[in-house]
Design an enzyme around this catalytic site. Structure first.
Site, PDB file in Angstrom:
ATOM      1  N   PHE A 236      43.976  40.721  44.925  1.00  0.00           N
ATOM      2  CA  PHE A 236      43.816  39.469  44.205  1.00  0.00           C
ATOM      3  C   PHE A 236      44.235  39.676  42.751  1.00  0.00           C
ATOM      4  O   PHE A 236      43.591  40.424  42.020  1.00  0.00           O
ATOM      5  CB  PHE A 236      42.356  39.026  44.307  1.00  0.00           C
ATOM      6  N   ASP A 238      44.106  39.343  39.475  1.00  0.00           N
ATOM      7  CA  ASP A 238      43.275  38.829  38.368  1.00  0.00           C
ATOM      8  C   ASP A 238      43.741  39.513  37.092  1.00  0.00           C
ATOM      9  O   ASP A 238      44.904  39.880  36.974  1.00  0.00           O
ATOM     10  CB  ASP A 238      41.815  39.149  38.674  1.00  0.00           C
ATOM     11  N   ASP A 313      41.288  46.500  46.962  1.00  0.00           N
ATOM     12  CA  ASP A 313      41.045  45.655  45.787  1.00  0.00           C
ATOM     13  C   ASP A 313      39.584  45.771  45.346  1.00  0.00           C
ATOM     14  O   ASP A 313      39.282  46.021  44.174  1.00  0.00           O
ATOM     15  CB  ASP A 313      41.381  44.201  46.118  1.00  0.00           C
ATOM     16  N   TYR A 314      38.673  45.560  46.279  1.00  0.00           N
ATOM     17  CA  TYR A 314      37.239  45.637  45.938  1.00  0.00           C
ATOM     18  C   TYR A 314      36.931  46.973  45.267  1.00  0.00           C
ATOM     19  O   TYR A 314      36.221  47.042  44.270  1.00  0.00           O
ATOM     20  CB  TYR A 314      36.383  45.517  47.195  1.00  0.00           C
ATOM     21  N   ASP A 318      35.740  47.333  41.413  1.00  0.00           N
ATOM     22  CA  ASP A 318      34.449  47.960  41.077  1.00  0.00           C
ATOM     23  C   ASP A 318      34.682  49.168  40.167  1.00  0.00           C
ATOM     24  O   ASP A 318      33.938  49.413  39.222  1.00  0.00           O
ATOM     25  CB  ASP A 318      33.707  48.396  42.358  1.00  0.00           C
TER      26      ASP A 318
HETATM   27  N1  56B Z   1      40.891  41.439  42.037  1.00  0.00           N
HETATM   28  C1  56B Z   1      39.626  41.046  41.978  1.00  0.00           C
HETATM   29  N2  56B Z   1      39.262  40.217  40.994  1.00  0.00           N
HETATM   30  C2  56B Z   1      37.963  39.836  40.967  1.00  0.00           C
HETATM   31  C3  56B Z   1      37.017  40.251  41.901  1.00  0.00           C
HETATM   32  C4  56B Z   1      35.809  39.627  41.521  1.00  0.00           C
HETATM   33  C5  56B Z   1      34.491  39.714  42.147  1.00  0.00           C
HETATM   34  N3  56B Z   1      34.524  40.093  43.507  1.00  0.00           N
HETATM   35  C6  56B Z   1      33.477  40.953  43.853  1.00  0.00           C
HETATM   36  C7  56B Z   1      32.328  40.148  44.282  1.00  0.00           C
HETATM   37  C8  56B Z   1      31.873  40.552  45.441  1.00  0.00           C
HETATM   38  C9  56B Z   1      32.635  41.675  45.913  1.00  0.00           C
HETATM   39  O1  56B Z   1      31.827  42.797  45.788  1.00  0.00           O
HETATM   40  C10 56B Z   1      33.808  41.817  44.991  1.00  0.00           C
HETATM   41  O2  56B Z   1      33.927  43.113  44.527  1.00  0.00           O
HETATM   42  C11 56B Z   1      36.057  38.881  40.387  1.00  0.00           C
HETATM   43  N4  56B Z   1      37.344  39.030  40.091  1.00  0.00           N
HETATM   44  C12 56B Z   1      38.074  38.553  38.930  1.00  0.00           C
HETATM   45  O3  56B Z   1      37.874  39.534  37.905  1.00  0.00           O
HETATM   46  C13 56B Z   1      37.846  38.886  36.633  1.00  0.00           C
HETATM   47  C14 56B Z   1      36.464  39.090  36.044  1.00  0.00           C
HETATM   48  O4  56B Z   1      36.345  40.453  35.700  1.00  0.00           O
HETATM   49  P1  56B Z   1      35.187  40.858  34.636  1.00  0.00           P
HETATM   50  O5  56B Z   1      35.539  40.104  33.331  1.00  0.00           O
HETATM   51  O6  56B Z   1      35.295  42.360  34.543  1.00  0.00           O
HETATM   52  O7  56B Z   1      33.877  40.376  35.242  1.00  0.00           O
HETATM   53  C15 56B Z   1      38.123  37.426  36.902  1.00  0.00           C
HETATM   54  O8  56B Z   1      39.518  37.200  36.905  1.00  0.00           O
HETATM   55  C16 56B Z   1      37.599  37.260  38.325  1.00  0.00           C
HETATM   56  O9  56B Z   1      38.203  36.164  38.981  1.00  0.00           O
HETATM   57  C17 56B Z   1      37.444  41.131  42.928  1.00  0.00           C
HETATM   58  O10 56B Z   1      36.697  41.586  43.822  1.00  0.00           O
HETATM   59  N5  56B Z   1      38.755  41.490  42.925  1.00  0.00           N
END
Ligand code: 56B
Length: 340
Positions: A236, A238, A313-314, A318
């Protein structure tokens, strides 16, 4: 309605990118460094619940509704100054970034506000949205007006087309991740995360793909969530994944791009540099996945059930969370938009 394939878009972008490059040698090294971790328990699907206390622990219709609401709002948490940011206190802990959104949702639910119910968020007023997502600092959640708009829009579509329940939409996908992805893109306009690059329409579909992935995770890959084509999703795109890929040296920025990022330049959604950063991130991770699978194959292990872009990705996301300090000299790109 035609939707470009994010992986083909990524390949095209990486092949024509000027300011961002993928380093195949370093990709191989990152895959090797992940080799042992990839077969560990927490790398797997169960980590979505066991590693994150704010995520729903159930696999119910209500839990699926929680995922839909959160992923509809899963964008733009970065703050101009690191020390001045949106924070939410919940059950004795203070959450920032993406987790502050989840904390605010859970706080509302505890307060008896049916925030995950379509009939509620379809007609929420701006003031109600401000109240539910209120900050515990001086800094409000970014893009509150856009959040209000996408909530009303998405809630209305859910009511009109899926009886108010995202699980109904999931059932219509008949256990196909790609079908669910396309149902979301066809019906929910705020998820259409696309751009034009070198005169070609390209896609990233970050929120649409993470919605499918989080639905798979919350349903534990079982029943309505047993998507046999989950490995066709990409990572994803981001603003954290590119940062961690550069930190790990699998992806590189040109000098001039690095300079702009270091200066805190705010890019617009669709800018050439932004498209190259996001497309190369997707392409880079698809190569890391490929190498990881090859390494396992050499060991006679078929890990196609255990390794895919979602779990990679996850893990990387993390990792970025847990290594904030070491990564502080690697800038992330700044765009204010509703796509990521
Ligand atoms: N590529 C990717 N982007 C992700 C996630 C998640 C949350 N998913 C978790 C939730 C349950 C599972 O355990 C997933 O791990 C949020 N984002 C994005 O990150 C940014 C925020 O970052 P920070 O400012 O550091 O909090 C924002 O663009 C948000 O849209 C992901 O998993 N993958």
């Amino acid at each position: 309605m035609e939707f470009p394939c994010p992986l083909e878009s990524a390949k095209f972008i990486a092949a024509h990118s000027k300011d961002v490059s993928v380093d195949e040698e370093e990709v191989r090294r990152v895959a090797e460094s992940l080799f042992d971790k990839a077969s560990a328990e927490e790398f797997g699907l169960a980590g979505w619940k066991t590693l994150h206390e704010l995520n729903p622990q159930a696999a119910s219709e209500e839990a699926v509704s929680w995922v839909f609401l959160v992923d509809t709002l899963n964008f733009s948490f970065w703050s101009e100054q690191e020390e001045q940011k949106y924070l939410v206190k919940y059950k004795g802990r203070t959450y920032s970034g993406y987790w502050s959104l989840c904390a605010a949702v859970n706080r509302a639910l505890d307060d008896g506000i049916p925030i995950t119910s379509a009939s509620y968020f379809a007609t929420m007023t701006l003031d109600q949205v401000k109240q539910v997502f209120r900050s515990d600092t001086e800094v409000p959640i970014p893009l509150i007006e856009e959040r209000h708009r996408v909530l009303n829009e998405s809630g209305t579509v859910l009511l009109e087309k899926f009886g108010g329940s995202f699980l109904t939409c999931v059932k219509k996908s008949e256990k196909s991740a790609q079908k669910l992805l396309h149902l979301v893109l066809e019906n929910f306009p705020s998820y259409r995360d696309e751009a034009v690059f070198e005169k070609k329409k390209v896609s990233f579909y970050k929120r649409a793909q993470i919605l499918v992935a989080d639905t798979w995770s919350v349903l534990e890959g079982k029943g309505d969530g047993s998507f046999d084509d989950i490995s066709t999703l990409t990572i994803f795109a981001d603003y954290r994944i590119p940062q961690v890929l550069v930190h790990l040296k699998a992806m590189k920025y040109s000098e001039e791009l690095m300079k702009k990022l270091r200066e805190g330049t705010i890019f617009q959604s669709g800018d050439k540099e932004e498209v190259e950063i996001r497309g190369c991130s997707i392409w880079c991770c698809s190569l890391i996945c490929e190498h990881l699978l090859k390494l396992y194959e050499k060991k006679g292990q078929d890990m196609r059930e255990k390794i895919n872009a979602v779990l990679l990705d996850y893990h990387l996301w993390d990792y970025a969370r847990d290594h904030r300090e070491e990564m502080k000299d690697t800038p992330f790109h700044r765009v204010r938009c509703i796509y990521y």
